[in-house]
Write a protein that holds these residues in place. Structure first.
Motif, PDB file in Angstrom:
ATOM      1  N   VAL A   1      29.235  31.691  50.572  1.00  0.00           N
ATOM      2  CA  VAL A   1      29.447  32.367  49.687  1.00  0.00           C
ATOM      3  C   VAL A   1      29.741  31.624  47.970  1.00  0.00           C
ATOM      4  O   VAL A   1      29.029  32.313  47.326  1.00  0.00           O
ATOM      5  CB  VAL A   1      30.177  33.379  49.406  1.00  0.00           C
ATOM      6  CG1 VAL A   1      30.384  35.040  48.298  1.00  0.00           C
ATOM      7  CG2 VAL A   1      29.435  35.085  50.621  1.00  0.00           C
TER       8      VAL A   1
ATOM      9  N   THR B   1      27.730  31.345  44.800  1.00  0.00           N
ATOM     10  CA  THR B   1      27.607  32.403  43.358  1.00  0.00           C
ATOM     11  C   THR B   1      28.818  31.503  42.379  1.00  0.00           C
ATOM     12  O   THR B   1      28.676  31.731  41.215  1.00  0.00           O
ATOM     13  CB  THR B   1      28.228  33.009  43.460  1.00  0.00           C
ATOM     14  OG1 THR B   1      29.662  32.898  44.491  1.00  0.00           O
ATOM     15  CG2 THR B   1      27.528  34.280  44.820  1.00  0.00           C
ATOM     16  N   ILE B   2      28.976  29.956  42.760  1.00  0.00           N
ATOM     17  CA  ILE B   2      29.905  28.944  41.460  1.00  0.00           C
ATOM     18  C   ILE B   2      29.092  28.626  40.123  1.00  0.00           C
ATOM     19  O   ILE B   2      27.809  28.720  40.501  1.00  0.00           O
ATOM     20  CB  ILE B   2      30.263  28.251  42.300  1.00  0.00           C
ATOM     21  CG1 ILE B   2      31.261  27.797  41.944  1.00  0.00           C
ATOM     22  CG2 ILE B   2      29.508  26.446  42.928  1.00  0.00           C
ATOM     23  CD1 ILE B   2      32.594  26.220  42.879  1.00  0.00           C
TER      24      ILE B   2
ATOM     25  N   SER C   1      30.097  36.146  41.227  1.00  0.00           N
ATOM     26  CA  SER C   1      30.210  36.003  42.148  1.00  0.00           C
ATOM     27  C   SER C   1      30.555  37.562  43.092  1.00  0.00           C
ATOM     28  O   SER C   1      30.360  38.435  43.963  1.00  0.00           O
ATOM     29  CB  SER C   1      30.751  35.393  43.035  1.00  0.00           C
ATOM     30  OG  SER C   1      32.614  35.301  42.679  1.00  0.00           O
TER      31      SER C   1
ATOM     32  N   TYR D   1      27.833  39.579  43.137  1.00  0.00           N
ATOM     33  CA  TYR D   1      26.806  39.670  44.548  1.00  0.00           C
ATOM     34  C   TYR D   1      27.223  40.520  45.951  1.00  0.00           C
ATOM     35  O   TYR D   1      27.059  40.459  46.645  1.00  0.00           O
ATOM     36  CB  TYR D   1      26.845  38.569  43.977  1.00  0.00           C
ATOM     37  CG  TYR D   1      26.614  38.272  45.770  1.00  0.00           C
ATOM     38  CD1 TYR D   1      24.881  37.730  45.689  1.00  0.00           C
ATOM     39  CD2 TYR D   1      27.027  37.442  46.846  1.00  0.00           C
ATOM     40  CE1 TYR D   1      23.876  37.632  46.911  1.00  0.00           C
ATOM     41  CE2 TYR D   1      27.002  36.802  47.893  1.00  0.00           C
ATOM     42  CZ  TYR D   1      25.285  36.511  47.960  1.00  0.00           C
ATOM     43  OH  TYR D   1      24.792  36.349  49.079  1.00  0.00           O
ATOM     44  N   LEU D   2      28.560  40.179  45.609  1.00  0.00           N
ATOM     45  CA  LEU D   2      30.164  40.429  46.752  1.00  0.00           C
ATOM     46  C   LEU D   2      29.362  42.322  46.901  1.00  0.00           C
ATOM     47  O   LEU D   2      28.773  43.084  48.188  1.00  0.00           O
ATOM     48  CB  LEU D   2      31.488  40.243  46.845  1.00  0.00           C
ATOM     49  CG  LEU D   2      31.450  39.631  46.906  1.00  0.00           C
ATOM     50  CD1 LEU D   2      32.716  39.196  46.693  1.00  0.00           C
ATOM     51  CD2 LEU D   2      31.316  38.280  48.226  1.00  0.00           C
TER      52      LEU D   2
ATOM     53  N   ARG E   1      25.776  42.768  48.321  1.00  0.00           N
ATOM     54  CA  ARG E   1      26.017  42.290  49.790  1.00  0.00           C
ATOM     55  C   ARG E   1      26.236  43.558  50.339  1.00  0.00           C
ATOM     56  O   ARG E   1      26.044  44.567  51.376  1.00  0.00           O
ATOM     57  CB  ARG E   1      26.492  41.661  50.216  1.00  0.00           C
ATOM     58  CG  ARG E   1      25.608  39.819  50.060  1.00  0.00           C
ATOM     59  CD  ARG E   1      25.969  39.041  50.662  1.00  0.00           C
ATOM     60  NE  ARG E   1      26.940  39.005  51.482  1.00  0.00           N
ATOM     61  CZ  ARG E   1      26.466  37.846  52.794  1.00  0.00           C
ATOM     62  NH1 ARG E   1      25.274  37.260  52.398  1.00  0.00           N
ATOM     63  NH2 ARG E   1      26.933  37.959  53.674  1.00  0.00           N
TER      64      ARG E   1
END
Ligand SMILES: Nc1ncnc2c1ncn2[C@@H]1O[C@H](COP(=O)(O)OP(=O)(O)O)[C@@H](O)[C@H]1O
Ligand code: SF4
Ligand SMILES: [Mg+2]
Lengths: 317, 324, 395
Positions: free
Chosen positions: C139, C143-144, A297, A300-301, A304
């Motif tokens: 989120v 994404t988990i 994540s 991913y962040l 973004r």
């Protein structure tokens, strides 16, 4: 004509100096934009944290950690013969069912994830930009062939292809990274990058370069590709998210031959039936599970946050 | 023409709060409109015309605040009304023809459905059948084929869409219509015919109207009375003929100069050096003073008073043009 | 419009053919052939193995092998499983397909609908703690690590909540943690699980069709009857089905057992896709709210709810619907993991299981089915878009 080409070779270094200065300026401006956004900073922070784990691991093994005890793959602690064992002063995150130190496993696995991430991302970025640029620049048959391959690849979810491929060939981390990179190179991002390249292709300076006698190769690599980089960087982040996730799933399903990874840790936990024992064996589940979640994540962040820089439309609220 | 005022705006002041500070978009503006009367609001782009229009419907963005003033519509002040109350007055008493008619319709519904929905909301007693008949009549009135009722917005041309917007504005029999640059986005020929359509309709239905434009020629054609706006303030207000013959404010004068005859060729605003002020930091005193040829000492200190010059002619200026 | 759909179908069929050829070549690349799995099988002699190989056309050159494979495939012969020799692959897959299909459809519909509702309200009530919390939730769900989410839900519902309910209310809810049915219960059943399950699927299909038809018909009747028809179709079809299963069918108890087994997998898969749909709807709704026609709707004095639902959300759904193409493949990946974690015997679990024992006839069949499912999903998205956007429907 000769004049212009000699100019190019003479002024080469100063052109690059100018480019570098420009790059530094735009990087500083973009960093200011990026730093405005807490989402991207959180992501970056998490990535740096895991990077720190990667760097610390060999140092620890060479100093305070006895390699026999703390080896992530076959370490065993004679002082803690009953495994798995809950966290203690010697083993901050406890020990695995076969006796390895979980923290050490975690740190060692992080290195694999970064190798995977960097490789997959590099393959994806070079291939998507090249394919997108070539498809946009030449059009016609070449474009058609590339786009039909894209159709094939996005026809089924990448994970199902990866499952079959890893069943057919015993993949190492490096090979897996190449396969993941290839699959995402022919994925939806190529379509986006191609359309971006199409819009750049019609810009006046491309025409100017052609008039000045620039060959196809020169135009694609000097003019098209550099302009595709920002958006490619963005998709690179999302492809890293996918790579980390896929590796973890494959390892978790027991389809991957790697010595250690977060997915393998969970696979072991599951095979030995500890996976639902949240109250007593949480340390066999959450450190690995959360690491996968956090690192993927984080990319991913960052993606973004980059998205808001690349597509300013999203920024203004 | 009766003498009853459909709408009375008194000392309306409105600001937008932005990150850089407050934008004083409407400052102390007053006017009133009688039944059947058309008021033209004219002024350069950015002088607050649209802001006035949206204030009248209280259709303001979140960052806008009506600081003071009254908007008395059919005898009732709209300013203190809560949103849910205000909603009921919109379209049934006051409706609007927007600046950007191209996107005024929702692309996924037929134009007819979008008009019926307004009628249903405000006139619940009208049956669906009657509403349809009414819309078809309105379409004929604005020069659209009745079959177009069941078409989607993307099947309309720009001019047709503007006509449909006008039909929609008329659908709930409002007492007053606000037309904010309704023809600016259209080509000249379409512009002309729609302009004629609007004036004819307004006369025929004896409706009040606020007509907003930056174009003096257009304003001259449609309005009975003209208000001249400069930098968020109204600087002059008079009957149309009066203001064209006898402009009092130096800005109005310059504006009229640039349109020597309404039908004649358009000239640039040569008489006026400089640009309209930034409404984040409006000039002290008279907002026009940095550009004013008549400027005297107190102009940059004191705000000029709103004075009556007889014949329903008002102006705010310390040193007006000679009055012949 | 129909010619457009026809063209899409032809295009997709060609893609499918190319895909099958590509997968065949991929599997052909590895040493040996599919019959190698039979080497360990004592019941099958080497000669018999050779005969099987010849039947499959394995001795010809590559193009002819591909040809044999394709002709066999389109005549319904997907080969036999080498692990469960000689069970036909088509039989294995056909018993498992409905299970995956149900899981997938239910999760897709639920996550789309819930994501749409949540995203819509979040965009409407901008700012504050809600926006913050929802973004984090979105989120996180997006994404988990899917298996982790599945196990957390398992633990939460099947362990914690279950024991809390039985402690507090004395009801033994017995939420199952894996598999498709409770064998001890079904031993007494008049029908087998697959039969009851297929009835449930038909019922589900009928409900969806009734609601869909009601939705379409409702656009052609007087406006004031529209809500009645829409809500009525939902209430009657679902309520009627529930009553039939509970009191008339006679197998309500068994159906309930299947439902209990379905609950957690559907919940997991729904949550996996929910986050993305919610975030996307929110973004799209925020953009839509800036459109001119929203201001027109306000100026018309329409009630808040009408502006939000009929005008803003109806347009905001368009990009979310288009993005279903990508979220579908997310859901399928998630489905493979979910099925494996819950030992739900569907196509995804079959793929993983067959790959891990190198039963490639089954694996290829499963992979192709997944491909066909995705293609049909894409087709439904395309056709749906034509209905959702009049600009495409009417030129
Ligand atoms: N939403 C807003 N936020 C901040 N400032 C605004 C906003 N809308 C308009 N303004 C400012 O208010 C002033 C008046 O704008 P407007 O009423 O649109 O003028 P006009 O319609 O006469 O062109 C302008 O300076 C404009 O920049
Ligand atoms: S008040 Fe003074 S500055 Fe303003 S218009 Fe009159 S003369 Fe000019
Ligand atoms: Mg305006």
């Amino acid at each position: 004509m000769t004049n212009s080409s000699s100019n190019r070779s003479n002024g080469g270094s100063s052109v690059w100096q100018a480019r570098w200065a420009l790059f530094r300026k735009s990087a500083a401006a973009n960093w200011a934009l990026f730093a405005e956004n807490p989402v991207g900073l959180i992501g970056l922070g998490i990535i740096l944290f895991f990077l720190l784990l990667v760097i610390l691991h060999p140092i620890l093994l060479n100093t305070v950690w006895d390699p026999n005890v703390y080896n992530p793959i076959n370490g065993f602690d004679p002082q803690s013969p009953v495994n798995p064992a809950p966290p203690s002063a010697r083993h901050l995150l406890g020990t695995a069912p076969q006796g390895q130190d979980i923290l050490s496993q975690l740190m060692f696995s992080a290195r694999n994830e970064f190798i995977l991430a960097v490789l997959a991302a590099t393959v994806t970025v070079t291939m998507t930009t090249t394919l997108g640029a070539i498809a946009a620049y030449y059009g016609g048959v070449i474009d058609n062939v590339i786009m039909r391959i894209v159709d094939l690849v996005i026809m089924v979810p990448a994970l199902s292809i990866l499952i079959v491929v890893s069943g057919l060939f015993e993949l190492s981390i490096v090979q897996l990274a190449l396969v993941i990179g290839l699959i995402s190179a022919f994925g939806a991002s190529t379509v986006v990058i191609k359309s971006q390249a199409l819009s750049i292709k019609v810009k006046p300076y491309i025409e100017a370069a052609r008039v000045a006698g620039g060959g196809d190769f020169h135009i694609i690599f000097r003019h098209l590709l550099p302009n595709l980089m920002p958006i490619a960087l963005l998709y690179m982040m999302f492809s890293v998210t996918g790579a980390i996730f896929s590796e973890a799933v494959l390892a978790f399903l027991g389809l991957l031959e790697v010595d250690m990874s977060w997915g393998i840790m969970l696979n072991t936990t599951r095979n030995l039936g500890f996976i639902l024992d949240f109250s007593n064996r949480w340390y066999l589940i959450f450190p690995a599970g959360l690491s996968i979640t956090l690192l993927s994540s984080a990319f991913y962040l960052v993606g973004r946050a980059l998205d808001e820089i690349v597509n300013p439309r999203l920024r203004q609220r | 023409m009766s003498t009853e005022n459909v709408i009375e705006v008194k000392n309306l002041t409105m600001e937008y709060s932005t990150r850089k500070g407050n934008v004083s978009a409407v400052d102390n503006v007053s006017f009133s409109i009688k039944r059947g009367q058309a008021l033209g609001l004219v002024g350069e782009s950015g002088c607050g015309k649209t802001s006035i229009a949206k204030s009248l419907l209280k259709l303001l963005p979140d960052n806008a605040m009506i600081q003071q003033g009254q908007i008395v519509l059919n005898g009732k002040d709209m300013v203190p009304l809560p949103e849910e109350e205000m909603r009921k007055h919109r379209w049934s008493e006051i409706s609007m023809v927007f600046q950007a008619a191209m996107n005024a319709f929702n692309p996924v519904y037929t134009v007819g459905d979008q008009i019926i929905e307004a009628i249903e909301t405000h006139l619940p007693d009208v049956s669906e059948k009657d509403a349809r008949v009414k819309i078809e009549n309105l379409f004929r009135m604005v020069g659209l084929a009745p079959e177009m009722v069941d078409r989607y917005p993307h099947e309309y041309s720009g001019g047709m869409r503007q006509r449909a917007v006008i039909a929609m504005a008329l659908s709930c029999d409002p007492d007053i219509i606000i037309a904010d640059e309704p023809t600016t986005a259209l080509d000249v020929i379409v512009q002309d015919s729609i302009l004629k359509e609007i004036t004819t309709l307004q006369d025929r239905l004896n409706m009040s109207m606020v007509y907003i434009s930056h174009d003096v020629a257009v304003i001259a054609e449609v309005s009975d009375r003209v208000g001249v706006m400069y930098a968020g303030r109204m600087v002059e207000l008079a009957d149309t003929e009066e203001i064209f013959i006898r402009p009092i404010h130096p800005y109005t004068y310059a504006l009229m100069q640039s349109f020597p005859s309404v039908t004649g060729p358009k000239r640039e605003l040569v008489a006026l050096p400089g640009e309209p002020p930034d409404l984040l930091h409006p000039p002290k005193g008279c907002r026009f003073h940095p550009r004013c040829p008549n400027r005297i000492e107190k102009c940059d200190q004191e705000q000029p008073e709103w004075k009556d010059y007889g014949d329903n002619h008002f102006c705010a200026c310390w040193n007006p043009m000679e009055i012949n | 419009m129909w010619s457009y759909i026809g063209k899409r179908i032809v295009q997709m069929f060609i893609t499918l053919l190319l895909f099958q050829i590509a997968t065949y070549i991929l599997i052909d690349l590895q040493p040996g052939d599919v019959t190698d799995l039979l080497i360990g099988n004592p019941d099958i002699t080497a000669a018999e193995r050779a005969r099987i190989a010849a039947d499959l056309g394995l001795d010809g050159p590559l193009p002819s092998r591909i040809w044999t494979y394709l002709t066999n495939f389109y005549t319904g012969n997907l080969g036999v499983s080498m692990q469960q020799y000689p069970r036909p692959v088509s039989e294995i897959l056909m018993t498992r397909l409905p299970r995956t299909f149900t899981l997938f459809m239910a999760a897709t519909i639920l996550s789309f609908w819930l994501g749409y509702i949540a995203g819509k309200f979040l965009a409407w009530k901008r700012g504050g703690a809600w926006e913050y919390a929802s973004t984090i939730t979105g989120v996180t769900l997006f994404t988990i690590f899917t298996p982790l989410l599945a196990y957390i839900l398992l633990w939460l519902f099947a362990r914690q909540l279950d024991s809390w309910i039985s402690d507090t209310f004395g009801i033994d809810f017995d939420l199952p943690i894996s598999k498709f049915n409770t064998p001890s219960l079904w031993r007494r059943a008049p029908y087998d699980t697959n039969t009851v399950f297929s009835w449930m699927n038909w019922n589900f299909f009928a409900i969806v069709m009734i609601i869909l038809i009601a939705l379409i018909v409702s656009n052609y009747i007087p406006r004031r009857y529209r809500p009645a028809l829409r809500i009525g179709s939902v209430v009657l079809s679902i309520g009627g089905s529930l009553i039939w299963w509970a009191f008339i069918s006679g197998v309500g108890l068994y159906a309930w057992d299947i439902v209990k087994h379905l609950f957690l997998p559907i919940l997991t898969l729904t949550l996996i896709s929910f986050g993305g749909n919610m975030l996307l709807t929110r973004t799209s709704m925020l953009e839509t709210l800036r459109e001119d026609y929203i201001e027109t709707a306000r100026a018309k004095g329409l009630p808040e709810g009408v502006i939000r639902n009929r005008h803003a959300a109806r347009n905001a759904v368009l990009p979310v619907w288009t993005a279903l193409v990508f979220s579908l493949s997310n859901t399928i990946s998630g489905g493979i993991i979910t099925e494996t974690v819950f030992s739900w015997p569907g196509i995804g679990a079959t793929l993983v299981q067959s790959v891990s024992v190198s039963d490639f006839a089954v694996a290829m069949g499963a992979l192709t089915l997944i491909g066909i499912m995705t293609l049909i999903g894409h087709l439904i998205v395309d056709i749906g878009y034509v209905f959702l956007d009049p600009r495409i429907r009417i030129h």
